[in-house]
Motif scaffolding. Sequence first.
Motif, short mmCIF file in Angstrom:
data_model
loop_
_atom_site.label_atom_id
_atom_site.label_comp_id
_atom_site.label_asym_id
_atom_site.label_seq_id
_atom_site.Cartn_x
_atom_site.Cartn_y
_atom_site.Cartn_z
N THR A 29 75.23 12.53 21.42
CA THR A 29 74.58 12.68 22.73
C THR A 29 73.87 14.02 22.89
O THR A 29 72.68 14.05 23.25
N PRO A 30 74.52 15.18 22.65
CA PRO A 30 73.78 16.45 22.79
C PRO A 30 72.62 16.58 21.80
O PRO A 30 71.59 17.18 22.12
N TYR A 31 72.78 15.98 20.61
CA TYR A 31 71.70 16.01 19.63
C TYR A 31 70.50 15.21 20.13
O TYR A 31 69.34 15.66 20.03
N ILE A 32 70.77 14.04 20.71
CA ILE A 32 69.70 13.19 21.23
C ILE A 32 69.00 13.88 22.41
O ILE A 32 67.77 13.87 22.52
N VAL A 173 71.61 8.39 12.71
CA VAL A 173 71.35 9.72 12.15
C VAL A 173 70.27 9.64 11.08
O VAL A 173 69.39 10.51 11.00
N GLY A 174 70.30 8.57 10.30
CA GLY A 174 69.27 8.39 9.28
C GLY A 174 67.88 8.26 9.89
O GLY A 174 66.91 8.88 9.42
N LEU A 175 67.76 7.48 10.95
CA LEU A 175 66.47 7.30 11.62
C LEU A 175 65.96 8.62 12.21
O LEU A 175 64.78 8.96 12.07
N PHE A 176 66.86 9.37 12.88
CA PHE A 176 66.46 10.65 13.47
C PHE A 176 66.11 11.68 12.42
O PHE A 176 65.27 12.57 12.65
N ALA A 177 66.75 11.59 11.26
CA ALA A 177 66.50 12.57 10.20
C ALA A 177 65.20 12.29 9.46
O ALA A 177 64.50 13.22 9.03
N ILE A 178 64.86 11.01 9.30
CA ILE A 178 63.70 10.64 8.47
C ILE A 178 62.43 10.52 9.28
O ILE A 178 61.35 10.95 8.85
N PHE A 179 62.52 9.96 10.49
CA PHE A 179 61.33 9.67 11.29
C PHE A 179 61.26 10.57 12.52
O PHE A 179 62.23 11.22 12.89
N ARG A 180 60.11 10.56 13.16
CA ARG A 180 59.95 11.26 14.42
C ARG A 180 60.85 10.62 15.48
O ARG A 180 60.85 9.40 15.64
N PRO A 181 61.67 11.40 16.20
CA PRO A 181 62.64 10.84 17.14
C PRO A 181 62.00 9.95 18.22
O PRO A 181 60.98 10.31 18.80
N PHE A 331 80.93 21.33 29.78
CA PHE A 331 79.49 21.04 29.83
C PHE A 331 78.68 22.21 29.26
O PHE A 331 77.65 21.99 28.62
N ARG A 332 79.13 23.43 29.50
CA ARG A 332 78.41 24.60 29.00
C ARG A 332 78.38 24.61 27.47
O ARG A 332 77.38 24.98 26.87
N VAL A 333 79.47 24.18 26.87
CA VAL A 333 79.53 24.16 25.40
C VAL A 333 78.86 22.91 24.84
O VAL A 333 78.18 22.97 23.82
N TRP A 334 79.04 21.79 25.53
CA TRP A 334 78.54 20.52 25.01
C TRP A 334 77.02 20.39 25.11
O TRP A 334 76.35 20.02 24.15
N VAL A 335 76.46 20.70 26.29
CA VAL A 335 75.01 20.62 26.49
C VAL A 335 74.53 21.95 27.08
O VAL A 335 74.28 22.05 28.29
N PRO A 336 74.43 22.98 26.25
CA PRO A 336 74.12 24.33 26.76
C PRO A 336 72.78 24.45 27.46
O PRO A 336 72.57 25.39 28.23
N SER A 337 71.87 23.50 27.22
CA SER A 337 70.54 23.58 27.84
C SER A 337 70.53 23.07 29.28
O SER A 337 69.53 23.22 29.98
N GLN A 338 71.65 22.49 29.75
CA GLN A 338 71.70 21.90 31.08
C GLN A 338 72.46 22.81 32.07
O GLN A 338 73.14 23.75 31.67
#
Length: 509
Positions: A29-32, A173-181, A331-338
């Motif tokens: 989720t945080p990666y997405i 993970v394979g799709l996100f790593a190989i192609f544009r998200p 939340f601060r650690v999990w999604v630091p941008s929010q």
Amino acid sequence: MGGNKRLAINMIANVIAFGVQFGINFVLTPYIIKTLGSEAYGFVPLANNFIGYVNILTVALNSMSSRFLTIEINRGNTRQAQVYFNSVLMANTVMAAILAVPSVLLVAFAGRVMNVPEGLLQDVQLTFAYALLGMEISLVLSVFGDVFYVKNRLDLSAKRNIESNVLRAVILVGLFAIFRPRIWFITGTMLIVTIYLSCANIHYTHKLTPEFKIDRTKFSGKTVRTLLSAGVWNSVNQLSMVLLTTLDIYLANIFIGAQASGEYSLVKTVPNFIQSLVGVLVGVFIPQFTISYAKRQKRQLLDQVDFSIKVMGYVMMLPIGFLLVFGEDFFRVWVPSQNSQLLQQLSILTILPMVVTCSINTIFNVYTVTSKLKVPALVLLFTGIGNTLAVIVLLRFTDLGLLAIPLVSFAIGLIRNLTFTPVYAAHCLGVRNGTFYKAIARGCGCVVIMVLCCLVYHSLFRTDSWPTLILAAAVCSVIAGAMNLFLAFGKADRQMLWRLVASKVIRRS
């Protein structure tokens, strides 16, 4: 295999399966969100919610199929079970064909029924297309999944879920790593997983219940009507749950915007995980409830319901109490941008009603097992309509913004589950009206002890990283768990649990 042993195996297997699913979602989720942004991510749970809207039409038939199949098999009525199996399969196929038309229209006109940013329209359309196609496949083949309840082999279902979640993670993970998200990678991956799960269900059905064979001559319109009449109130319940819990993201999208709906879908991620864990644990008890009811063992059914309430209150106090105290750090650690402070404010309002509902969640299934669904369905519908209207009014005429959604849900949910739910459940089981208030008090007490442990720990130690948060969760859970063992369970229950653990240790030694 004994009932208690099978219950233990089913519970352990399902908790492991849930842990794998939670771990994968937790990491992805945080990666997405970092890759796509919360605005785009919000359309994924929105697509899943639309499937929930469609399920209002299908749940009447499918929610009761496992009950009737389990009862007929355990009473030795194999021929009637075959009629139920084939009738559900064929009726679902017809419904899937009918629902294909509005599904195509929703994909084609996605930009007109919701706020979609200009550059995301095609991605959103593909996201909904894959999600709805997966729904169609699941609908047609859903009856094959009933085998795990019929045979009380939820451990096999858990194994299948573990495999599917690992498959999902690898592909995604394979799709996100190989192609544009792209956001449609998420629902596209779920479509692949749905196909895998459906094939696994068919395999286990042939293996565990070879008497279930596809036979068009065993279709019965009367059987379909019986299932629909028994399950129509479950459709009303599904409509009510949509109004209470899943329409909120769509309302946020319409009244505030795509960015707000994305933020709120992120807030609901953790409460949804907790609710999913509740569903996993509750599902473990349902086959035993149904089998005891089918065999007319009322005393055993009451004991099983009572024990399930104790287990739910004991287990669920851990994540709830922890998040009430450590939520902002999490939340601060999990999604630091929010904005972690806003996320925690919204999260607390979403989690607090669970303090009451989690411990008594299993009794909701008593309505299904005893086929007394009309009254709770009407009450749930009434509160669902009130919830939706109140949210719309507050969103239009106040400056509360996103806070309006969980605030209304918190108030209505608390009132309903402190008044109607425990009283009517007692009525269904033929016990005193106040029977389940003891369970509610016990569950609340467990949460209070966990919160106090977390508050003391939080005042003494820093929790600003994953290692420190994990350590805090472990320490507080062990201390509160030991204390709550005496609050949640009576002496006889503790002795039974001790004998079960001791026998496992001795056997392994």
